[in-house]
Design a protein around this motif. Structure first.
Motif: not given
Length: 195
Positions: A85-110
């Motif tokens: 996720l590169s500046g992807f500004m939508r919250l993903l539903p749990p089913a999407f997250v669970h299907a791809l974890r742990p190979n789902l990364l996000n950057t955050h400016p903090a």
């Protein structure tokens, strides 16, 4: 060679850093597709670098779960090793997250867990912080609460505006993201161990 799918909502500066890194034949990853939730400016990078792209507009679906299912269907077509996720500004539903974890990364400016959420740079300035940072995390069901892969401090200068500070953070974010992808490809980072 790691296969990357990158999801964007905006200009895609982190995406561009990955595309430029992968132009080096020695870099062990390639962006195989670029997706967006809207007609994002960063899709121009897909055209410039000859990378396939897709758009799954949020408003075209009755709810977040239906949209997430359609997005997951698009992502899965590319047989990706990592989804970023590169500046992807939508919250993903749990089913999407669970299907791809742990190979789902996000950057955050903090410097997580400090200043999670969509306004991290503004929040750091409003809090009077003297430093903030950039982080790369594994996405979980929370908002910027997943396991931290790497993070780095960025000082806040007394005359920083939100835009100036964000630009300085983005530079660090890009470096961290490229290094994380390299470390995952080389086995120096094991995402499964971060669950």
């Amino acid at each position: 060679m790691l296969r990357l799918v990158v999801l964007i909502s905006g200009g895609g500066s982190n995406l561009r850093a990955l595309l430029e890194a992968s132009e080096d034949a020695e870099f062990p990853a390639r962006v195989v597709a670029i997706g967006a939730d809207r007609d994002a400016d960063g899709l121009a990078h897909a055209e410039e670098f000859g990378i396939p792209s897709f758009v799954v507009p949020f408003g075209a679906y009755p709810d977040r779960e239906a949209w997430g299912g359609a997005l997951l269907e698009q992502v899965r077509q590319w047989d990706a090793d990592l989804v970023i996720l590169s500046g992807f500004m939508r919250l993903l539903p749990p089913a999407f997250v669970h299907a791809l974890r742990p190979n789902l990364l996000n950057t955050h400016p903090a410097y997580l867990p400090e200043f999670p959420g969509a306004h991290a740079v503004r929040d750091a300035l409003a809090a009077g912080a003297t430093q903030t940072g950039a982080s790369v995390i594994v996405v979980d069901d929370g908002v910027d609460t997943g396991p931290i892969v790497v993070r780095e401090r960025v000082p806040i200068q007394p005359d920083d505006t939100e835009g100036v500070l964000h630009d300085r953070i983005k530079h660090v974010e890009r470096e961290l993201l490229v290094q994380v992808v390299l470390d995952i490809a080389n086995g120096a980072v094991d995402l499964a161990a971060l669950r």
